[in-house]
Enzyme design. Structure first.
Site, short mmCIF file in Angstrom:
data_model
loop_
_atom_site.label_atom_id
_atom_site.label_comp_id
_atom_site.label_asym_id
_atom_site.label_seq_id
_atom_site.Cartn_x
_atom_site.Cartn_y
_atom_site.Cartn_z
N HIS A 23 0.84 -1.21 0.00
CA HIS A 23 0.00 0.00 0.00
C HIS A 23 0.88 1.25 0.00
CE1 HIS A 23 -3.02 -2.67 2.34
NE2 HIS A 23 -3.56 -2.47 1.15
N LYS A 47 -17.26 -6.94 7.04
CA LYS A 47 -15.97 -7.58 7.34
C LYS A 47 -15.69 -7.48 8.84
CE LYS A 47 -13.14 -7.39 3.17
NZ LYS A 47 -11.93 -6.80 2.57
N ARG A 96 -2.11 -6.58 -8.23
CA ARG A 96 -0.99 -7.49 -7.96
C ARG A 96 -0.96 -8.67 -8.92
NH1 ARG A 96 -2.91 -7.93 -1.91
NH2 ARG A 96 -4.75 -7.56 -3.15
N SER A 134 -2.64 -7.63 3.37
CA SER A 134 -2.86 -7.43 4.81
C SER A 134 -3.10 -8.79 5.48
CB SER A 134 -4.08 -6.54 5.03
OG SER A 134 -3.86 -5.27 4.47
P1 ADP Z 1 -9.73 -3.96 -0.32
O1 ADP Z 1 -10.48 -4.71 0.75
O2 ADP Z 1 -10.49 -2.78 -0.86
O3 ADP Z 1 -9.17 -4.81 -1.43
P2 ADP Z 1 -7.02 -3.65 0.59
O4 ADP Z 1 -6.55 -2.87 1.75
O5 ADP Z 1 -6.77 -5.12 0.60
O6 ADP Z 1 -8.54 -3.29 0.45
O7 ADP Z 1 -6.38 -3.08 -0.76
C1 ADP Z 1 -6.58 -1.75 -1.15
C2 ADP Z 1 -5.99 -1.56 -2.54
O8 ADP Z 1 -4.57 -1.75 -2.49
C3 ADP Z 1 -6.49 -2.56 -3.60
O9 ADP Z 1 -6.57 -1.89 -4.85
C4 ADP Z 1 -5.41 -3.61 -3.63
O10 ADP Z 1 -5.36 -4.28 -4.87
C5 ADP Z 1 -4.18 -2.74 -3.41
N1 ADP Z 1 -3.07 -3.51 -2.85
C6 ADP Z 1 -3.06 -4.29 -1.74
N2 ADP Z 1 -1.85 -4.86 -1.54
C7 ADP Z 1 -1.06 -4.41 -2.56
C8 ADP Z 1 0.31 -4.67 -2.96
N3 ADP Z 1 1.09 -5.50 -2.27
N4 ADP Z 1 0.77 -4.04 -4.07
C9 ADP Z 1 -0.05 -3.22 -4.78
N5 ADP Z 1 -1.33 -2.96 -4.48
C10 ADP Z 1 -1.84 -3.54 -3.40
#
Ligand code: ADP
Length: 170
Positions: A23, A47, A96, A134
């Protein structure tokens, strides 16, 4: 006469439970592309998060303080409504994998259908973080594994504390 251009405002929405280096990489790169980047924590009732929305906001603020055009907020609404309310024009999402792409394409198409003024911009993950989520971070923290390259130090500390305070199942 030169016309004043409206500031370009983008929203980077997500659960951020907790924020990871993946992130962080997207935030750093996106903050260079827009006048303002709003990192918006989704207050999702369905969630069961590890960190509360307030905790997640505080953690994100603590690790993005060096980026002056990054603001941290939360929302409990349709994303397109929130984007309108914040007078933003762009949604930023990270990709990803092909699996991410399929899900994100559906989401972006839906959001575009709901509000034609909203564009979604995708940023490819830094290959270093393509495996990082996460959920894996929480699993590693739960089993006291090494989080060194996966999250900022503040987040590692918050995870350790969270799991120390949590009653262990027998
Ligand atoms: P959500 O529940 O909306 O997917 P996340 O916190 O998991 O929330 O992810 C938020 C955004 O960040 C999403 O677009 C996700 O694809 C992106 N994201 C999460 N991890 C990574 C990573 N390692 N590299 C690039 N983008 C990421």
């Amino acid at each position: 006469m030169e016309q004043q251009k409206a500031p370009r405002i983008a929203v980077y929405p997500g659960s951020f439970d907790p924020i990871t280096n993946g992130h962080m990489d997207i935030i750093q790169r996106a903050s260079r592309q827009f006048d303002k980047l709003i990192v918006a924590v989704l207050n999702n009732l369905s969630k069961k998060p590890l960190f509360t929305v307030e905790e997640r906001k505080e953690l994100i603020s603590s690790v993005t303080g060096h980026l002056p055009n990054v603001e941290v907020d939360s929302f409990r609404d349709l994303l397109v409504n929130y984007v309108d309310y914040r007078k933003a024009d762009v949604i930023v999402r990270g990709i990803r994998s092909v699996t991410d792409f399929e899900y994100e394409l559906q989401l972006a198409s839906l959001n575009h259908q709901l509000n034609h003024n909203v564009e979604t911009i995708f940023m490819m993950t830094n290959p270093k973080y393509s495996y990082l989520s996460s959920s894996v971070v929480k699993e590693i923290a739960y089993f006291k594994g090494d989080l060194g390259d996966l999250v900022p130090v503040e987040i590692e500390q918050a995870l350790r504390k969270k799991y120390e305070d949590m009653p262990k199942p027998q």
